[in-house]
Scaffold this active site. Sequence first.
Site, PDB file in Angstrom:
ATOM      1  N   LEU A  53       0.824  -0.951  -0.179  1.00  0.00           N
ATOM      2  CA  LEU A  53       0.061   0.137  -0.511  1.00  0.00           C
ATOM      3  C   LEU A  53       0.731   1.416  -0.295  1.00  0.00           C
ATOM      4  O   LEU A  53       0.008   2.046  -0.281  1.00  0.00           O
ATOM      5  CB  LEU A  53      -0.832   0.087   1.128  1.00  0.00           C
ATOM      6  CG  LEU A  53      -2.071  -1.410   1.529  1.00  0.00           C
ATOM      7  CD1 LEU A  53      -2.861  -0.342   2.876  1.00  0.00           C
ATOM      8  CD2 LEU A  53      -2.654  -1.621   0.531  1.00  0.00           C
ATOM      9  N   TYR A 103       2.288  11.718 -11.604  1.00  0.00           N
ATOM     10  CA  TYR A 103       1.752  10.158 -10.399  1.00  0.00           C
ATOM     11  C   TYR A 103       1.475   8.954 -11.703  1.00  0.00           C
ATOM     12  O   TYR A 103       1.572   7.985 -10.877  1.00  0.00           O
ATOM     13  CB  TYR A 103       1.040  11.348  -9.832  1.00  0.00           C
ATOM     14  CG  TYR A 103       0.241  10.111  -9.318  1.00  0.00           C
ATOM     15  CD1 TYR A 103       0.185   9.518  -7.759  1.00  0.00           C
ATOM     16  CD2 TYR A 103      -1.616   9.836  -9.371  1.00  0.00           C
ATOM     17  CE1 TYR A 103       0.320   8.851  -6.781  1.00  0.00           C
ATOM     18  CE2 TYR A 103      -2.336   8.692  -8.565  1.00  0.00           C
ATOM     19  CZ  TYR A 103      -1.327   8.658  -7.211  1.00  0.00           C
ATOM     20  OH  TYR A 103      -1.252   7.296  -5.994  1.00  0.00           O
ATOM     21  N   LYS A 107       2.398   4.831 -11.171  1.00  0.00           N
ATOM     22  CA  LYS A 107       1.038   3.864 -10.665  1.00  0.00           C
ATOM     23  C   LYS A 107       1.451   3.165 -12.142  1.00  0.00           C
ATOM     24  O   LYS A 107       1.225   1.640 -11.450  1.00  0.00           O
ATOM     25  CB  LYS A 107       0.278   4.734 -10.384  1.00  0.00           C
ATOM     26  CG  LYS A 107      -0.199   5.055  -8.905  1.00  0.00           C
ATOM     27  CD  LYS A 107       0.203   4.048  -8.039  1.00  0.00           C
ATOM     28  CE  LYS A 107      -0.108   5.093  -6.164  1.00  0.00           C
ATOM     29  NZ  LYS A 107       0.312   4.365  -5.812  1.00  0.00           N
ATOM     30  N   ASN A 132     -11.261   7.360  -5.845  1.00  0.00           N
ATOM     31  CA  ASN A 132     -11.643   8.231  -4.678  1.00  0.00           C
ATOM     32  C   ASN A 132     -11.778   7.688  -3.641  1.00  0.00           C
ATOM     33  O   ASN A 132     -12.759   7.326  -3.699  1.00  0.00           O
ATOM     34  CB  ASN A 132     -11.681   9.755  -4.894  1.00  0.00           C
ATOM     35  CG  ASN A 132     -11.521  10.362  -5.896  1.00  0.00           C
ATOM     36  OD1 ASN A 132      -9.695  11.015  -6.104  1.00  0.00           O
ATOM     37  ND2 ASN A 132     -11.884  10.207  -6.933  1.00  0.00           N
ATOM     38  N   GLY A 282     -47.377  12.635  40.434  1.00  0.00           N
ATOM     39  CA  GLY A 282     -48.383  13.136  40.379  1.00  0.00           C
ATOM     40  C   GLY A 282     -49.009  13.883  39.245  1.00  0.00           C
ATOM     41  O   GLY A 282     -50.281  13.994  38.728  1.00  0.00           O
TER      42      GLY A 282
END
Length: 369
Positions: A53, A103, A107, A132, A282
Site C-alpha cells: 500500500l 503520478y 503507478k 477516490n 403526580g
Amino acid sequence: MRILVTGANGFIGKNLIAELHNRGHHDILEFDKETEPSLINKYCQEANFVYHLAGVNRPKDQAEFMEGNFGFTSTLLDALKQHKNTCPVMISSSIQAELKNPYGESKKAGEDLLFEYSKETGAKVLVYRFPNVFGKWCQPNYNSAVATFCYNIAHDLPIQVNDPSALMNLVYIDDVIEELINALNGNENKVDIFCQVATVHTITLGEIIDLITSFKNSREERSIPVMSDAIVKKLYSTYLSYLPEDQFAYPLKMNMDNRGSFTEFIRTPDRGQVSVNISKTGITKGNHWHHTKNEKFLVVSGTGVIRLRKIDSQEVLTYFVSGDKLEVLDIPPGYTHHIENLGNTDMATIMWVNESFDAEKPDTYYVEV
C-alpha cells in the site's frame, strides 16, 4: 499467517491493520517510511501475503513519484525474489494509471513491474486501481476532497470548489477493506487483469458539499439523514470522524414547566421523531388523540400508568408502566391517551412518533381520557 503491510501508517493501511486484528490476524509485519529500511528484506523472507500500500502522491519534486511508486516496488519484489518467496502480492494502484501525468505514469510503471514479476516467478499478483477512497482516518487538505470537505466544514474553515457539477467516483474505506480481506482469502473481485471494489458511488462535488453541510446543520436541527441511501450513510459516518474532539456533545432545547420537561432528541425525514419526556410526581400529560400520527412510549425510569380510550367508546384501557420492566406501548390513531406519574420520583419516557412535529399540521386533538 504472516502478513506484510507496506504503507502501514497510511489511510488504507491503518484501517486494514485494525480490521485484520479484529478478525484474528495478529502476526502482521508493518512497514512504512518510519521503519528501519533494512527490515524490508527480513519481512520479505517471512511474509505469506503482501499488501503493498506504500506510495507517493504529494511529493516536493515530481521525480519522487517514480522513485516512490516504482522504485520501492522494485525493491520489494527484488527482496521477495532473493528469498524465493512467491507468496501473493497485492498492490494499491490508481485509476490515474490510465492518465499521462507523472503520478499516473509512476503507478502504471509499478503495475507493469508487478505483472512482469508474476510472469517471471509464477507468483499470484493482485492489482487494484482504486478511485477516490474516503472514510475515517484519511488526512484532510492532502489528497482527498471528501476528507478536506468534512474537516473544513466541521471546523468552520473555507472550502474551494471550481466545478460543483464535476463527477467523482468514490469507494468507501470499509468496502475497500472487505475486498482486501476477501483477496487474502482467495476471493478477490477480479475483472480482466485488474481487481476492484464491487461498490463504487458516483456523485457530484456539489452534492457532496450539500450533504456534508446538511450533516453540520443536522445537529442544530436535531435531524438524522436518510440512512437507507448507502452513500449518505457512509458520508455521514465519515463526517462525524472529523468533528473537533471538544465538540462531540451538543445541547438540546428542553421545554420545561412545573409538570416536567419535553425534549426533542432526533428528527428524521422518513422514520419519525424521538423525544424524551420527564414527568414530575403526580403529573398527568397528554389527553389528546391523532388521526394518522402514531406513537410508541417506553418508560425507562420511574413508575406510572398510561390510559387510552377509543374516542367513540367509554371503555378506558389501563397499562401500568415502569423503568423496572421495559415495555413498549403502541398508541394507535383514534385513541385519546395520557400518561400519569404514580411514583415518588421523576418518570422518564422515550417517545417515538411516526412523523416529525409540524406546527402547521399537528394532527393533535385534545379530549380527556
